[in-house]
Design a protein around this motif. Structure first.
Motif, PDB file in Angstrom:
ATOM      1  N   VAL A 202       0.840  -1.204   0.000  1.00  0.00           N
ATOM      2  CA  VAL A 202       0.000   0.000   0.000  1.00  0.00           C
ATOM      3  C   VAL A 202       0.872   1.250   0.000  1.00  0.00           C
ATOM      4  O   VAL A 202       0.619   2.219  -0.734  1.00  0.00           O
ATOM      5  N   HIS A 203       1.918   1.228   0.790  1.00  0.00           N
ATOM      6  CA  HIS A 203       2.828   2.378   0.830  1.00  0.00           C
ATOM      7  C   HIS A 203       3.577   2.527  -0.486  1.00  0.00           C
ATOM      8  O   HIS A 203       3.661   3.627  -1.048  1.00  0.00           O
ATOM      9  N   GLU A 204       4.114   1.411  -0.979  1.00  0.00           N
ATOM     10  CA  GLU A 204       4.903   1.455  -2.216  1.00  0.00           C
ATOM     11  C   GLU A 204       4.065   1.903  -3.407  1.00  0.00           C
ATOM     12  O   GLU A 204       4.585   2.509  -4.356  1.00  0.00           O
ATOM     13  N   LEU A 205       2.770   1.603  -3.387  1.00  0.00           N
ATOM     14  CA  LEU A 205       1.888   1.974  -4.488  1.00  0.00           C
ATOM     15  C   LEU A 205       1.285   3.372  -4.317  1.00  0.00           C
ATOM     16  O   LEU A 205       0.389   3.754  -5.063  1.00  0.00           O
ATOM     17  N   GLY A 206       1.780   4.110  -3.314  1.00  0.00           N
ATOM     18  CA  GLY A 206       1.313   5.491  -3.132  1.00  0.00           C
ATOM     19  C   GLY A 206      -0.038   5.592  -2.482  1.00  0.00           C
ATOM     20  O   GLY A 206      -0.812   6.528  -2.765  1.00  0.00           O
ATOM     21  N   GLY A 207      -0.341   4.662  -1.560  1.00  0.00           N
ATOM     22  CA  GLY A 207      -1.670   4.652  -0.953  1.00  0.00           C
ATOM     23  C   GLY A 207      -1.874   5.629   0.191  1.00  0.00           C
ATOM     24  O   GLY A 207      -3.027   5.932   0.550  1.00  0.00           O
ATOM     25  N   ILE A 208      -0.797   6.165   0.772  1.00  0.00           N
ATOM     26  CA  ILE A 208      -0.954   7.028   1.948  1.00  0.00           C
ATOM     27  C   ILE A 208      -1.658   8.354   1.626  1.00  0.00           C
ATOM     28  O   ILE A 208      -2.600   8.742   2.337  1.00  0.00           O
ATOM     29  N   PRO A 209      -1.246   9.083   0.573  1.00  0.00           N
ATOM     30  CA  PRO A 209      -1.944  10.361   0.279  1.00  0.00           C
ATOM     31  C   PRO A 209      -3.448  10.220   0.068  1.00  0.00           C
ATOM     32  O   PRO A 209      -4.220  10.978   0.669  1.00  0.00           O
ATOM     33  N   PRO A 210      -3.926   9.257  -0.771  1.00  0.00           N
ATOM     34  CA  PRO A 210      -5.390   9.165  -0.917  1.00  0.00           C
ATOM     35  C   PRO A 210      -6.103   8.740   0.361  1.00  0.00           C
ATOM     36  O   PRO A 210      -7.237   9.155   0.608  1.00  0.00           O
ATOM     37  N   LEU A 211      -5.429   7.906   1.187  1.00  0.00           N
ATOM     38  CA  LEU A 211      -6.039   7.531   2.467  1.00  0.00           C
ATOM     39  C   LEU A 211      -6.202   8.757   3.362  1.00  0.00           C
ATOM     40  O   LEU A 211      -7.244   8.943   4.002  1.00  0.00           O
ATOM     41  N   LEU A 212      -5.180   9.607   3.387  1.00  0.00           N
ATOM     42  CA  LEU A 212      -5.269  10.831   4.176  1.00  0.00           C
ATOM     43  C   LEU A 212      -6.325  11.776   3.635  1.00  0.00           C
ATOM     44  O   LEU A 212      -7.025  12.464   4.395  1.00  0.00           O
ATOM     45  N   GLU A 213      -6.453  11.815   2.321  1.00  0.00           N
ATOM     46  CA  GLU A 213      -7.437  12.701   1.707  1.00  0.00           C
ATOM     47  C   GLU A 213      -8.854  12.296   2.084  1.00  0.00           C
ATOM     48  O   GLU A 213      -9.745  13.144   2.248  1.00  0.00           O
ATOM     49  N   LEU A 214      -9.063  10.979   2.268  1.00  0.00           N
ATOM     50  CA  LEU A 214     -10.402  10.499   2.622  1.00  0.00           C
ATOM     51  C   LEU A 214     -10.800  10.868   4.056  1.00  0.00           C
ATOM     52  O   LEU A 214     -11.966  10.720   4.425  1.00  0.00           O
ATOM     53  N   LEU A 215      -9.862  11.360   4.839  1.00  0.00           N
ATOM     54  CA  LEU A 215     -10.219  11.846   6.177  1.00  0.00           C
ATOM     55  C   LEU A 215     -11.125  13.067   6.090  1.00  0.00           C
ATOM     56  O   LEU A 215     -11.804  13.421   7.057  1.00  0.00           O
ATOM     57  N   LYS A 216     -11.112  13.712   4.922  1.00  0.00           N
ATOM     58  CA  LYS A 216     -11.963  14.891   4.723  1.00  0.00           C
ATOM     59  C   LYS A 216     -13.329  14.528   4.156  1.00  0.00           C
ATOM     60  O   LYS A 216     -14.137  15.403   3.857  1.00  0.00           O
ATOM     61  N   SER A 217     -13.588  13.249   3.974  1.00  0.00           N
ATOM     62  CA  SER A 217     -14.857  12.810   3.382  1.00  0.00           C
ATOM     63  C   SER A 217     -16.047  13.350   4.167  1.00  0.00           C
ATOM     64  O   SER A 217     -15.965  13.606   5.370  1.00  0.00           O
ATOM     65  N   ASP A 218     -17.164  13.501   3.468  1.00  0.00           N
ATOM     66  CA  ASP A 218     -18.399  13.942   4.115  1.00  0.00           C
ATOM     67  C   ASP A 218     -19.114  12.795   4.821  1.00  0.00           C
ATOM     68  O   ASP A 218     -20.136  13.025   5.465  1.00  0.00           O
ATOM     69  N   PHE A 219     -18.580  11.588   4.679  1.00  0.00           N
ATOM     70  CA  PHE A 219     -19.280  10.420   5.203  1.00  0.00           C
ATOM     71  C   PHE A 219     -18.483   9.765   6.328  1.00  0.00           C
ATOM     72  O   PHE A 219     -17.348   9.315   6.117  1.00  0.00           O
ATOM     73  N   PRO A 220     -19.059   9.711   7.516  1.00  0.00           N
ATOM     74  CA  PRO A 220     -18.346   9.147   8.678  1.00  0.00           C
ATOM     75  C   PRO A 220     -17.828   7.736   8.444  1.00  0.00           C
ATOM     76  O   PRO A 220     -16.730   7.395   8.888  1.00  0.00           O
ATOM     77  N   VAL A 221     -18.621   6.902   7.756  1.00  0.00           N
ATOM     78  CA  VAL A 221     -18.195   5.517   7.551  1.00  0.00           C
ATOM     79  C   VAL A 221     -16.876   5.460   6.786  1.00  0.00           C
ATOM     80  O   VAL A 221     -16.012   4.625   7.055  1.00  0.00           O
ATOM     81  N   ILE A 222     -16.692   6.374   5.846  1.00  0.00           N
ATOM     82  CA  ILE A 222     -15.448   6.425   5.073  1.00  0.00           C
ATOM     83  C   ILE A 222     -14.314   6.955   5.938  1.00  0.00           C
ATOM     84  O   ILE A 222     -13.185   6.432   5.906  1.00  0.00           O
ATOM     85  N   GLN A 223     -14.583   7.968   6.718  1.00  0.00           N
ATOM     86  CA  GLN A 223     -13.543   8.513   7.595  1.00  0.00           C
ATOM     87  C   GLN A 223     -13.064   7.464   8.603  1.00  0.00           C
ATOM     88  O   GLN A 223     -11.870   7.320   8.849  1.00  0.00           O
ATOM     89  N   HIS A 224     -14.020   6.721   9.187  1.00  0.00           N
ATOM     90  CA  HIS A 224     -13.658   5.668  10.138  1.00  0.00           C
ATOM     91  C   HIS A 224     -12.759   4.622   9.477  1.00  0.00           C
ATOM     92  O   HIS A 224     -11.737   4.218  10.030  1.00  0.00           O
ATOM     93  N   LEU A 225     -13.176   4.181   8.297  1.00  0.00           N
ATOM     94  CA  LEU A 225     -12.397   3.153   7.588  1.00  0.00           C
ATOM     95  C   LEU A 225     -11.000   3.654   7.233  1.00  0.00           C
ATOM     96  O   LEU A 225     -10.013   2.914   7.318  1.00  0.00           O
ATOM     97  N   ALA A 226     -10.917   4.914   6.807  1.00  0.00           N
ATOM     98  CA  ALA A 226      -9.614   5.487   6.453  1.00  0.00           C
ATOM     99  C   ALA A 226      -8.700   5.520   7.676  1.00  0.00           C
ATOM    100  O   ALA A 226      -7.513   5.180   7.593  1.00  0.00           O
ATOM    101  N   LEU A 227      -9.248   5.925   8.832  1.00  0.00           N
ATOM    102  CA  LEU A 227      -8.451   5.968  10.058  1.00  0.00           C
ATOM    103  C   LEU A 227      -7.989   4.569  10.480  1.00  0.00           C
ATOM    104  O   LEU A 227      -6.832   4.369  10.867  1.00  0.00           O
ATOM    105  N   GLU A 228      -8.897   3.601  10.392  1.00  0.00           N
ATOM    106  CA  GLU A 228      -8.535   2.236  10.780  1.00  0.00           C
ATOM    107  C   GLU A 228      -7.474   1.666   9.847  1.00  0.00           C
ATOM    108  O   GLU A 228      -6.561   0.950  10.287  1.00  0.00           O
ATOM    109  N   THR A 229      -7.577   1.985   8.561  1.00  0.00           N
ATOM    110  CA  THR A 229      -6.588   1.493   7.596  1.00  0.00           C
ATOM    111  C   THR A 229      -5.228   2.145   7.838  1.00  0.00           C
ATOM    112  O   THR A 229      -4.192   1.477   7.810  1.00  0.00           O
ATOM    113  N   LEU A 230      -5.234   3.446   8.087  1.00  0.00           N
ATOM    114  CA  LEU A 230      -3.972   4.143   8.382  1.00  0.00           C
ATOM    115  C   LEU A 230      -3.320   3.567   9.634  1.00  0.00           C
ATOM    116  O   LEU A 230      -2.090   3.446   9.708  1.00  0.00           O
ATOM    117  N   GLN A 231      -4.137   3.217  10.619  1.00  0.00           N
ATOM    118  CA  GLN A 231      -3.598   2.622  11.843  1.00  0.00           C
ATOM    119  C   GLN A 231      -2.839   1.337  11.526  1.00  0.00           C
ATOM    120  O   GLN A 231      -1.798   1.044  12.119  1.00  0.00           O
TER     121      GLN A 231
END
Length: 664
Positions: A202-231
């Motif tokens: 995920v890191h090698e394929l450049g996944g960190i920036p889009p995961l961080l960007e999803l923290l700004k999502s309007d939908f809590p379910v997406i924000q929760h998932l993004a945080l759990e994935t980053l963890q």
């Protein structure tokens, strides 16, 4: 989290009055005329999936999608009718509409457990991954990812998704304008990154920036998932570096400082805790002023948030005194002490760990103690949760560094649960309990109290065990003996010149290994018996004024009436405990004890050693008159003091005369 949940509909709405996207903003999805089902059964529609006519296929797939959406019974019914295999083939059809409707039908069916089990037997994952291409439309992306999200819960399917290069298109789809595609792609990635190899990818394929960007999502379910994935993905150095470079901590701070996003705070703190095991991340988060925001979470009404906050603080303060001071300056020590009373075991364990980390700094330790930490730790010492015990015992060891703290522990009833932990067979619990006992035993009253609860016998048993014995258990035993010289003399039969005998010391006789030595108070309450008396040092009785009978010739020792004299004293006092100052006819053991006491009073170096058959003697170190010959100091010589036959004579150690004095 259910994989059937879609972001739109039930999940689209307002959180704390915050404006989110309206339904009209959802990307348009084309609709088609439904297949007329009058007179046609589901079985007939399934048969139509084999039609050579594209129009029929389009409408048959659409009808199956609509039928499957109505519930699990319909999905299972379609499975029984054989709909699965033709649908798996049609998702790769040349016709775009056939392809799209087949993917929709397959995606809806795949969320059912029975269908998922059947799908695992079909090699369909490569075909589904092909549908993630940016050439396909958003609807195909949504239902292809929905299907993979369901399958990705299975280990074998996760491996197939990874091996068939599913991660690159999934990471691309994190930037899709469609929230359902975002959510489904996130779920798949979250399931995959439970494996280390996928986390690295995920890191090698450049996944960190889009995961961080999803923290700004309007939908809590997406924000929760993004945080759990980053963890999960920020476990290696390179990923953590990228996280910081992409201002990941700043984005987490934006969440933590926004009370409208309070439902995300616990997940955000889990991401902080995961990163904060590493020095550079601790420092970055602290420099951003993040620690006060975490401390604030300790006062939340949410149990989940309090637990997450204590976990983050535990990791932040581990081996980092600057973070410890930041927590202290934010008033965290007082609130953390209160967390020790929590019902949640994980919160208690985390709070104890944090307080233990902070207590390494003296000024913070003093502050923690003023907030009642010792009393608050008593209940955790009785816990059945292993991690609570590990952290609480270590925290206690950090706090009981002074006499007042040890006295407070004794007054709060904490010594018995601490001693009870010496029975533990958990290596870390036992190690920390021994460490705490070692420190607590620095004070004689505390050491005596712990012996009353059986600490000495337990430590003897531990130190005789190959598996349980450790340096910490040996040190605890030594500390306990050194602070309880009466017990030390009974067990070891030897007091060193550094062991200073004071009022209250008593000689209870030689004890067997594992035998509990009763306290002087307990011995005093026993009825008079036929056993040897217990001799106690009591300098308030004009101690040196009464001789012990003078010199006794070796040959006439059997005529010396010491036994009768001590029996008379026991009868006179109606006690088995006799103050040494009352003895006027004493032999080796009585005189050696008296000599040791007097020597200690004047600062003279003297040992006390017990032999067999009431023999005891003192050993002193003396320099010879010619100790400075040739300009060099000669080492001192060891002498046994004759107190019985030729009082005052010095018998050089290991000579026949000395050995005759020591043995019958």
């Amino acid at each position: 989290m259910s994989h059937t949940t879609r972001v739109r509909g039930g999940n689209r709405g307002h959180r704390m009055g915050k404006k989110v996207k309206k339904e009209s903003e959802t990307p348009c999805k084309e609709t088609f005329e439904a297949l007329p089902v009058e007179g046609k059964t589901p079985a007939t529609v399934v048969l139509l999936l084999n039609s050579p006519e594209e129009d029929i296929l389009i409408k048959a797939c659409e009808a199956i999608h609509s039928f499957a959406e109505k519930g699990d019974e319909n999905k299972v019914s379609l499975l029984g009718l054989g709909a699965l295999e033709p649908l798996c083939q049609l998702i790769s059809h040349n016709n775009k509409l056939v392809r799209r409707n087949a993917v929709m039908a397959l995606g809806v069916m795949a969320v059912n457990g029975d269908v998922k089990t059947a799908l695992k037997k079909i090699d369909v994952i490569p075909s589904i991954i092909d549908k993630l291409s940016l050439e396909e439309d958003t609807v195909v992306h949504e239902f292809a990812t929905l299907c993979l999200a369901s399958l990705s819960l299975d280990f074998v399917c996760k491996v197939q998704i990874f091996d068939n290069m599913g991660l690159p298109p999934l990471i691309q789809l994190l930037s899709s304008p469609d929230p359902d595609v975002n959510k489904n792609s996130l779920e798949i990635i979250f399931n995959l990154v439970q494996d280390y190899k996928c986390r690295m990818a995920v890191h090698e394929l450049g996944g960190i920036p889009p995961l961080l960007e999803l923290l700004k999502s309007d939908f809590p379910v997406i924000q929760h998932l993004a945080l759990e994935t980053l963890q999960n993905v920020t476990t290696d150095k390179d990923t953590r570096d990228t996280f910081r470079e992409e201002q990941g901590f700043e984005k987490l701070m934006d969440i933590l400082n926004n009370m409208d996003l309070s439902d995300l705070h616990a997940d955000a703190l889990h991401a902080v805790a995961a990163m904060s095991l590493h020095l550079a991340s601790k420092e970055r988060f602290r420099d951003l002023g993040g620690i006060p925001a975490v401390v604030q979470g300790l006062s939340s009404d949410s149990l989940k948030l309090r637990e997450a906050a204590t976990q983050a603080l535990s990791n932040l303060t581990h081996n980092n005194h600057l973070c410890a001071f930041a927590v202290y300056e934010a008033g965290g020590d007082e609130v953390l002490v209160q967390q020790l009373y929590e019902s949640c075991s994980r919160t208690v364990a985390n709070a104890a760990a944090t307080l233990g980390n902070m207590a390494r700094q003296e000024v913070i330790r003093c502050s923690i103690l003023t907030h009642g930490a010792i009393e608050a730790l008593v209940e955790p010492l009785k816990s059945t949760d292993t991690q609570v015990l590990v952290n609480s015992t270590l925290c206690l060891a950090m706090l009981v560094c002074d006499t007042d703290a040890r006295a407070e522990l004794q007054n709060a009833g904490g010594l018995q649960p601490l001693v009870n932990l010496l029975r533990s067979y958990h290596k870390e619990v036992l190690h920390n309990a021994c460490l705490a006992v070692n420190i607590c035993a620095s004070d004689e009253p505390t050491a005596v109290e712990m012996c009353k609860f059986g600490a000495m016998e337990m430590l003897q048993e531990i130190n005789q065990s190959v598996n349980r014995k450790s340096i910490s258990s040996e040190l605890a035993m030594i500390s306990l003996l050194n602070s309880n010289l009466s017990v030390k003399y009974s067990l070891t039969g030897h007091l060193a010149s550094t062991d200073i005998v004071n009022d209250g010391f008593y000689d209870a006789g030689k004890a067997r290994a594992g035998q509990r030595i009763l306290t002087l108070e307990e011995l005093s309450k026993q009825p008079v018996n036929q056993h040897r008396p217990i001799i106690v040092v009591n300098t308030t009785e004009e101690l040196v004024s009464k001789a012990m009978g003078g010199a006794v010739e070796m040959e006439k020792l059997h005529e010396f009436p010491w036994v009768l004299h001590l029996s008379e004293l026991k009868f006179q006092l109606q006690s088995n405990v006799i103050p040494i100052g009352m003895i006027s006819r004493g032999i080796y053991c009585h005189r050696a004890l008296l000599f040791k006491c007097l020597a200690d009073c004047i600062g003279m170096s003297s040992t006390l050693v017990r032999g067999e058959y009431n023999r005891a003697w003192n050993e002193v170190l003396l320099f010879s008159e010619d100790s400075t010959s040739n300009g060099r100091f000669s080492p001192p010589c060891r002498y046994i003091v004759d107190l019985m036959h030729q009082p005052g004579s010095l018998l050089e150690a290991n000579t026949p005369a000395a050995e005759q004095y020591q043995t019958i």
